[in-house]
Design a protein around this motif. Structure first.
Motif, PDB file in Angstrom:
ATOM      1  N   MET A 134     -12.801   6.448   3.787  1.00  0.00           N
ATOM      2  CA  MET A 134     -12.026   7.534   4.383  1.00  0.00           C
ATOM      3  C   MET A 134     -11.019   8.123   3.395  1.00  0.00           C
ATOM      4  O   MET A 134     -10.907   9.342   3.279  1.00  0.00           O
ATOM      5  N   VAL A 135     -10.286   7.270   2.674  1.00  0.00           N
ATOM      6  CA  VAL A 135      -9.287   7.821   1.732  1.00  0.00           C
ATOM      7  C   VAL A 135      -9.986   8.515   0.566  1.00  0.00           C
ATOM      8  O   VAL A 135      -9.424   9.398  -0.064  1.00  0.00           O
ATOM      9  N   GLN A 136     -11.210   8.108   0.321  1.00  0.00           N
ATOM     10  CA  GLN A 136     -11.994   8.784  -0.709  1.00  0.00           C
ATOM     11  C   GLN A 136     -12.286  10.221  -0.277  1.00  0.00           C
ATOM     12  O   GLN A 136     -12.122  11.167  -1.045  1.00  0.00           O
ATOM     13  N   ILE A 137     -12.668  10.366   0.981  1.00  0.00           N
ATOM     14  CA  ILE A 137     -13.002  11.689   1.497  1.00  0.00           C
ATOM     15  C   ILE A 137     -11.748  12.539   1.686  1.00  0.00           C
ATOM     16  O   ILE A 137     -11.669  13.676   1.243  1.00  0.00           O
ATOM     17  N   GLU A 138     -10.732  11.956   2.331  1.00  0.00           N
ATOM     18  CA  GLU A 138      -9.585  12.745   2.769  1.00  0.00           C
ATOM     19  C   GLU A 138      -8.583  12.991   1.662  1.00  0.00           C
ATOM     20  O   GLU A 138      -7.951  14.041   1.596  1.00  0.00           O
ATOM     21  N   PHE A 195       1.451  10.415  -3.651  1.00  0.00           N
ATOM     22  CA  PHE A 195       1.039  10.912  -2.337  1.00  0.00           C
ATOM     23  C   PHE A 195       2.185  10.719  -1.366  1.00  0.00           C
ATOM     24  O   PHE A 195       2.974   9.790  -1.529  1.00  0.00           O
ATOM     25  N   PRO A 196       2.262  11.550  -0.349  1.00  0.00           N
ATOM     26  CA  PRO A 196       3.146  11.170   0.753  1.00  0.00           C
ATOM     27  C   PRO A 196       2.549   9.902   1.343  1.00  0.00           C
ATOM     28  O   PRO A 196       1.424   9.932   1.859  1.00  0.00           O
ATOM     29  N   PRO A 197       3.235   8.779   1.221  1.00  0.00           N
ATOM     30  CA  PRO A 197       2.562   7.473   1.387  1.00  0.00           C
ATOM     31  C   PRO A 197       1.937   7.275   2.763  1.00  0.00           C
ATOM     32  O   PRO A 197       0.931   6.590   2.881  1.00  0.00           O
ATOM     33  N   LEU A 198       2.528   7.862   3.811  1.00  0.00           N
ATOM     34  CA  LEU A 198       2.011   7.554   5.136  1.00  0.00           C
ATOM     35  C   LEU A 198       0.632   8.152   5.364  1.00  0.00           C
ATOM     36  O   LEU A 198      -0.170   7.609   6.119  1.00  0.00           O
ATOM     37  N   ASP A 199       0.333   9.236   4.694  1.00  0.00           N
ATOM     38  CA  ASP A 199      -0.928   9.927   4.960  1.00  0.00           C
ATOM     39  C   ASP A 199      -2.148   9.101   4.568  1.00  0.00           C
ATOM     40  O   ASP A 199      -3.012   8.839   5.403  1.00  0.00           O
ATOM     41  N   PRO A 200      -2.241   8.653   3.311  1.00  0.00           N
ATOM     42  CA  PRO A 200      -3.413   7.827   2.983  1.00  0.00           C
ATOM     43  C   PRO A 200      -3.443   6.522   3.746  1.00  0.00           C
ATOM     44  O   PRO A 200      -4.519   6.014   4.085  1.00  0.00           O
ATOM     45  N   LEU A 201      -2.254   6.008   4.044  1.00  0.00           N
ATOM     46  CA  LEU A 201      -2.216   4.753   4.787  1.00  0.00           C
ATOM     47  C   LEU A 201      -2.814   4.954   6.187  1.00  0.00           C
ATOM     48  O   LEU A 201      -3.592   4.143   6.677  1.00  0.00           O
ATOM     49  N   GLY A 213       0.835  -1.202   0.000  1.00  0.00           N
ATOM     50  CA  GLY A 213       0.000   0.000   0.000  1.00  0.00           C
ATOM     51  C   GLY A 213       0.866   1.248   0.000  1.00  0.00           C
ATOM     52  O   GLY A 213       0.624   2.200  -0.754  1.00  0.00           O
ATOM     53  N   LEU A 214       1.902   1.216   0.825  1.00  0.00           N
ATOM     54  CA  LEU A 214       2.841   2.334   0.890  1.00  0.00           C
ATOM     55  C   LEU A 214       3.447   2.605  -0.481  1.00  0.00           C
ATOM     56  O   LEU A 214       3.479   3.737  -0.970  1.00  0.00           O
TER      57      LEU A 214
END
Lengths: 517, 360
Positions: B313-317, B39-45, B30-31
């Motif tokens: 959540m990742v859809q929204i954020e 994306f900065p990978p940690l954020d969506p994760l 995922g990362l």
């Protein structure tokens, strides 16, 4: 008669092969001369089949050399082995039941050529080597012996210089076996070598020029069978003294524990054998053997006796005097009957389950392992431990899966599980099939002891030697019909053999459908 | 060329470790995926795996979502252990909801504490009735329950659509295809005020515990396991195949029907055209992810529920597509199957040689 001393046809030097946890072959040296019939002997797990698979290109050795006609070779596939001139007849046939003899042979060949020539060649070989076979017959109409001839002819069509025969006579009647030995001698006289795997030591003495004996993956002896006795060779195989089971005389005829009367039934599946008017009584204290070549109704009879198949009428099978033909396995166990099916794995035992749970499999009613719908696993565990101790089952622990036991030990466990419940009737099918002779002797002794305690024991087996050793009376099953049983000592092997082949004069004599006990 | 060779011994701890490894691999990939997407990978994760659990209603939303998954998967797992392949839980769920909802509508004017227990019973009966069709066809005509149970899903959907578009449509609902809202007497009580979590969650926990006892200790559970592991041995032991087929389909259908009842009574509050985001199918994944083991299913259900919430959540954020949730579910299943294979087999490199027979 022995082969003239000459360059070896096949020579193995220092063959080793390991599997995780075991060394199946350990530095095996071994030579087969042209025209020699060479026996390969050993217990199960001694490394015979691994060695043969290496020779036939199914497995590769970890170390060692194979020399063919004094040339080093690498045999990578069975096809390569056949190309060299090595043929093999397997113990288990790979035939399509719905096809003809010729079609089956054609399918198994690397280069069958055109069909008419093939038919002619099949007929010619059949004639030449006394292997009567019609190319146009459908396989499902053939007897086991005839099916084996297909495999032999298939191998001979490749004109092999070395023919490997794996337990060829184990499925044959004594007369068929004798005829096959004649064929093999003729092949050897032509200069072909034969590697002969068998556990029938009398046969080896009668047929083979040399014998190599394996134990624990190593060659322990290389001998001339003519100078040995079956017993001396058996002791070389197992490495200890052999104590054959002792049959005890029946002191007094016990009550009738199992009565089969006029049992006629269609087979449960379409390739099965219909049972025809079977009648037999087994009394307490005696062991009755049912001989016969596989596929003559043994599986069907076993299923009807154990209750996995219901008989057409209740009165056809009586257990302890109660009509039981329509009862299921549980209700028959309630009548103090116990059963040991032929197949250990997946039938008599669940390989993925522990020995404890496998004790519950048949003891869930009769041994009191279930209370109010819940299993009493501690009780079952104690039972399993007693079975293992009492029957010397070598096991990694009773919580381990049944599948982790060797075949012989699992068979001892399965038999022990039933005997431990002290049934009044035990029906066992092929109780020592594929079991080494030490375990086989123990199992046979356990059956004899059970009968000695007053139980009735019925053994359905293809192993005639076994039946002769332990049964008080023997009947022969052929094509779904059972011959009247006779005391073992009043039967000759020839007579039994004729009955097994369906030539019995008394075959149709069983008109009452019930024999005198 | 590589070959898979069965391992002689499988470390017992690996059975439980393997899902953890699969989860770790999923997070790692995922990362990488998010990094590639820029994306900065940690954020969506973080948004996927952690954010849904934060806040006052985070955990309760997770439990709410996990309830039907766990309940259905528990029922299905018993069938799967017996080689009874009921993959139509979605339909049994729907009919359970229809039965329970029908009862609620029939007693719309009557306020009685008996209504809710009645709906629970009706929900279970509805699921059982729908599962009885494949059970009958299998035991009577030897029809594959795999096909019949699946096909009945689509029939069930049509039944629901017909009812909400036709006879059961809310008379005051401005022609929207939905029924009246259930009364309080027909609504599952909330566990804590201020959250949406209802009585369904404790029911799911009870089902997990009951299944654990039944499968491990009872003779019935033993019969189910033997039937799956060795059908011939089951017959030899005197266990009836018909009985096991009926039993497992009734348990699976009943629990699916109960889930349908819980969803419409506790969460939705009425019958609408779509009452499930595919719980009945996702529960199949949950059952296998949990190794057909009740405790495993409990955790697998929570994880799968998180993937639903994380996807939203990742859809929204982050504005990522909705399919990210499905992607993570897929990766998780893939890595689980892969680590299972590697747990039971090891990879061996095989040298290929051209010469088959080398005579000198």
């Amino acid at each position: 008669m022995g082969p003239a001393a000459s360059r070896p046809r096949l020579e193995l030097r220092g063959i080793s092969k390991s599997f995780p946890g075991t060394k199946a072959n350990d530095n095996v040296d071994f030579t087969v001369l042209p025209g020699e019939i060479h026996a390969l002997l050993g217990e199960n797990g001694a490394g015979k089949s691994t060695l043969v698979k290496i020779i036939y290109g199914v497995l590769r050795a970890d170390a060692g050399d194979i020399l063919w006609d004094s040339q080093p070779v690498e045999i990578q596939t069975p096809k390569a082995a056949r190309a060299l001139g090595i043929g093999m007849v397997f113990q288990h046939f790979s035939l399509f039941e719905a096809l003809t003899v010729a079609e089956n042979i054609e399918l198994g060949m690397d280069d069958p050529g055109d069909r008419r020539t093939l038919h002619a060649r099949i007929s010619a070989l059949a004639e030449q080597y006394n292997l009567p076979l019609e190319p146009g017959r459908h396989v499902h109409t053939l007897s086991v012996g005839e099916k084996q001839r297909i495999e032999i002819i298939r191998a001979l069509l490749q004109d092999p210089k070395l023919l490997i025969m794996d337990e060829p006579t184990s499925v044959l009647t004594p007369q068929e076996a004798e005829a096959l030995l004649g064929t093999l001698r003729r092949l050897a006289d032509e200069g072909r070598s034969i590697l002969y795997i068998s556990h029938k030591l009398e046969e080896v003495i009668a047929l083979c020029h040399r014998a190599t004996i394996l134990r624990g993956g190593k060659v322990v002896a290389d001998c001339d069978p003519a100078k040995e006795s079956p017993r001396s060779m058996a002791e070389l195989m197992i490495g200890t003294r052999l104590t054959p089971p002792k049959r005890t005389a029946i002191e007094a005829a016990g009550p009738e524990r199992l009565v089969i009367e006029h049992l006629s039934a269609e087979p449960p599946d379409q390739f099965g054998t219909a049972l025809r008017n079977i009648g037999l009584t087994v009394r307490g204290g005696e062991i009755v053997g049912i001989a016969g070549v596989a596929g003559n109704g043994q599986n069907e009879l076993m299923a009807f006796l154990s209750g996995e198949q219901r008989a057409p009428a209740a009165e056809m099978i009586r257990i302890g005097g109660t009509p039981a033909g329509l009862l299921g396995p549980n209700r028959r166990r309630d009548l103090s009957a116990a059963f040991v099916p032929e197949e250990r794995i997946g039938h008599a035992a669940v390989p993925d389950m522990s020995l404890v749970e496998n004790a519950v499999l048949t003891g869930h009613r009769t041994a009191g392992f279930v209370s109010r719908g819940f299993m009493l696993l501690r009780l079952a565990g104690q039972f399993a431990q007693r079975v293992c101790d009492g029957f010397k089952v070598r096991h990694p622990g009773i919580q381990h899966a049944a599948g982790s036991l060797s075949g012989g030990n699992l068979q001892k466990y399965v038999i022990g599980r039933e005997i431990q419940q002290e049934p009044k009737l035990l029906v066992a099918m092929q109780p020592t099939w594929g079991v080494d002779s030490g375990a086989a002797a123990a199992i046979q002794q356990a059956l004899i002891d059970l009968a000695g305690r007053g139980a009735a024991v019925l053994v359905i087996s293809q192993d005639l030697d076994e039946l002769l050793a332990i049964s008080h009376r023997i009947a022969v099953l052929y094509s779904g019909r059972l011959s009247p049983p006779r005391p073992t000592d009043q039967f000759t092997i020839e007579e039994i053999g004729l009955l097994m082949a369906g030539h019995g004069a008394a075959g149709a004599a069983d008109q009452e459908g019930r024999s005198a006990a | 060329m590589i070959r898979l060779v069965p391992r002689q011994e499988v470390a017992p701890a690996m059975v439980y470790l393997s899902p953890v490894i699969a989860l770790a691999a999923t997070v790692l990939f995922g990362l990488i995926l998010f990094a590639i997407l820029g994306f900065p990978p940690l954020d969506p994760l973080f948004n996927f795996f952690v954010k849904p659990l934060l806040g006052p209603s985070g955990i309760t939303n997770l439990l709410l979502k996990a309830t039907p998954l766990i309940l259905i998967a528990i029922g299905l797992s018993m069938g799967f252990r017996a080689n009874v392949w009921n993959i139509g839980a979605e339909g049994q769920y729907t009919i359970g909801a229809v039965f329970a909802g029908g009862l609620a509508l029939a007693f719309y004017d009557i306020d009685t504490p008996l209504l809710l227990p009645g709906m629970i019973v009706f929900g279970i009966l509805g699921g059982m009735a729908w599962a009885a069709i494949p059970a009958f066809l299998r035991t009577r005509f030897n029809t594959s329950e795999l096909l019949t149970s699946l096909m009945l899903v689509y029939v069930a959907t049509q039944v629901l659509l017909y009812l909400v578009h036709g006879p059961w449509k809310d008379p005051d609902g401005f022609a929207f295809p939905e029924t009246r809202l259930f009364h309080d007497a027909a609504t599952l009580p909330r566990l804590w005020s201020g959250t949406r979590l209802n009585l369904g969650w404790p029911l799911a926990l009870i089902a997990v515990f009951a299944a654990w006892i039944v499968m491990g200790r009872s003779l019935i559970g033993f019969q189910i396991r033997v039937s799956g592991a060795a059908p011939t041995a089951a017959r030899f032991a005197g266990f009836s195949e018909r009985r096991v087929i009926w039993l497992t389909l009734m348990i699976g259908g009943g629990l699916a029907g109960l889930s349908g009842m819980i969803e419409v009574s506790g969460t939705i509050g009425q019958l609408v055209p779509i009452i499930s985001p595919g719980y009945g199918f996702t529960a199949i994944i949950v059952a296998f992810l949990g190794r057909l083991n009740p405790i495993g299913i409990l955790f697998a259900g929570l994880l799968m529920a998180l993937s639903f919430l994380g996807g939203e959540m990742v859809q929204i954020e982050n504005g990522l597509p909705r399919s990210v949730g499905g992607l993570f579910q897929g990766m998780l299943l893939f890595f689980l199957l892969a680590s299972d294979v590697l747990m039971n087999y090891r990879i061996v490199r095989v040298r290929t040689k051209h010469a088959q027979v080398a005579t000198s």
